[in-house]
Enzyme design. Structure first.
Site, PDB file in Angstrom:
ATOM      1  N   ASP A   1      -3.139  -0.024   1.815  1.00 46.30           N
ATOM      2  CA  ASP A   1      -2.150   1.128   1.813  1.00 46.30           C
ATOM      3  C   ASP A   1      -1.019   0.298   2.416  1.00 46.30           C
ATOM      4  OD1 ASP A   1      -0.862   3.166   1.989  1.00 46.30           O
ATOM      5  OD2 ASP A   1      -2.104   4.283   3.650  1.00 46.30           O
TER       6      ASP A   1
ATOM      7  N   HIS B   1      -3.149  11.264  -4.075  1.00 48.17           N
ATOM      8  CA  HIS B   1      -2.768  10.746  -2.988  1.00 48.17           C
ATOM      9  C   HIS B   1      -1.800  11.674  -1.857  1.00 48.17           C
ATOM     10  CE1 HIS B   1       0.572   8.268  -0.520  1.00 48.17           C
ATOM     11  NE2 HIS B   1      -0.664   7.541  -0.668  1.00 48.17           N
TER      12      HIS B   1
ATOM     13  N   GLU C   1      -4.340   0.720  -3.438  1.00 48.30           N
ATOM     14  CA  GLU C   1      -3.324   1.578  -3.077  1.00 48.30           C
ATOM     15  C   GLU C   1      -2.248   1.026  -2.611  1.00 48.30           C
ATOM     16  OE1 GLU C   1      -2.642   5.245  -0.263  1.00 48.30           O
ATOM     17  OE2 GLU C   1      -4.610   5.028  -0.835  1.00 48.30           O
TER      18      GLU C   1
END
Length: 397
Positions: free
Chosen positions: A360, A238, A83
């Site tokens: 992230d 998301h 991600e």
């Protein structure tokens, strides 16, 4: 006589234990008297020697030469992060105004945006410095969800996906990608999904929560789920920086709205809508990924299961208890949650084969995320699944 339809509560078959996890299982069970085992180790028990944190008492018990060999092996473990955000300056007309509303210091935001707008120079240097072999790139929030005009969303989706495919083609060993979709027009989204996967080689889809207040369990999105299932690719659900509606409980405390709580609450609820709305009964081969340790849903499984029969009339029930779908149609990523306790709990809830590593980037520190991963209390075979094996299998890397 009750007219209630019984649930078909199916438990996934247990994964075969590796030699390392089998030894850990036997030793831990004997010591803990049958305590719960997660990933081949008992929560709270010391890691096996190969996974001991450098400098910890466990690592110092190992002989010098063997410890050195283990450290060398650990450094070579492949790491895939799934991600990892990027953006294209000017692609989303509303982006500049929305960015200013983000709750962060100006210095922090400047660093985020500098790194988001860069795909290779800063990113590759960060990956190399921290031992990250591959990032699966996805378009940042704000994304297509803020576009009102469906035709504009289609044009932006094609631009973003073409840009991403070129970035991946330039560094195929370092990058893979999740497509964006113009879900404002579900028929056009199916066409773009097919193009993104079959022609551009992208590995799935990432979408930022709601479609201008609509959710993906609604009937108009069924063709998209059908195509996701047919292609065998996942949809990463998301958070969206712009919420679908305003919750009064957040008033006066903007820190609640975003990543600390609000995003988890809304995306987790959206995922439950997919379950309760029958999406996975109709498309059992479809799947979603949820970041931030599954938006905490793995830790609610017992509560979800216990309340479902009491709250939902028999004629409106889906085929299984909620936990079944969380173990069969949902993948969990670690993004932004660097807690071994949370990781142990998530693995114990959904299984080690359904948990994937994520940083992230650039919103979280690559160094911190990789250190968290490498020091996780798992046998090496299970740690490798989380670090790269599950991503390779699920995304076809």
């Amino acid at each position: 006589m009750s007219d209630e339809r019984p649930f078909r509560a199916v438990t996934p078959p247990a994964e075969p234990l590796t030699a390392a996890t089998r030894r850990g299982f036997l030793a831990a069970t004997a010591a803990a008297g049958g305590a719960a085992v997660a990933g081949g180790l008992v929560a709270g028990q010391p890691a096996l020697a190969a996974e001991a944190v450098p400098g910890s008492p466990a690592s110092m018990k190992v002989g010098g030469s063997k410890d050195h060999r283990n450290a060398k092996k650990e450094k070579k473990m492949r790491i895939v992060a799934v991600e990892e955000a990027f953006s294209i300056p000017g692609a989303i007309r509303q982006e500049a105004a929305i960015r200013q509303r983000l709750e962060a210091t100006e210095e922090t935001k400047r660093e985020w945006f500098r790194r988001l707008d860069d795909v290779t120079e800063l990113r590759l240097a960060d990956m190399d410095a921290n031992g990250v072999d591959m990032q699966v790139l996805s378009y940042s929030t704000p994304g297509l969800e803020v576009i009102e005009d469906p035709a504009e969303a289609v044009a932006v989706a094609r631009r973003v996906n073409d840009y991403l495919a070129k970035a991946v083609a330039s560094h195929p060993k370092r990058f893979a990608g999740f497509a964006v979709l113009p879900l404002q027009d579900p028929k056009a989204a199916v066409v773009e999904l097919r193009r993104a996967v079959n022609e551009l080689g992208l590995k799935g889809v990432l979408y930022n929560d709601h479609v201008r207040g609509h959710y993906l369990d609604e009937p108009q999105f069924r063709p998209v789920w059908a195509e996701l299932e047919r292609l065998g690719v996942t949809l990463y659900l998301h958070p969206a920086v712009i919420p679908a509606d305003k919750w009064r409980v957040f008033d006066g405390h903007p820190v609640l709205v975003g990543p600390s709580w609000g995003w988890t609450a809304t995306v987790g609820a959206h995922a439950l809508r997919l379950i309760y709305g029958g999406v996975f009964d109709e498309f059992p081969g479809a799947s979603v990924m949820l970041g931030h340790m599954g938006e905490l849903l793995p830790f609610q499984m017992a509560r979800l299961d216990s309340r479902y029969p009491a709250q939902v009339p028999v004629e409106r029930r889906v085929q299984h208890l909620p936990s079944y779908y969380l173990r069969n149609n949902v993948y969990v990523t670690t993004s932004g949650v660097m807690s071994h306790a949370a990781l142990l709990g998530a693995v114990h809830a959904v299984g080690v084969d359904r948990v994937l590593f994520s940083i992230d980037y650039p919103f979280e520190s690559s160094a911190d995320a990789v250190a968290f991963l490498r020091s996780a209390p798992y046998a090496r075979a299970d740690l490798a699944r989380i670090a790269h094996g599950n991503a390779e299998r699920v995304l076809g890397l």
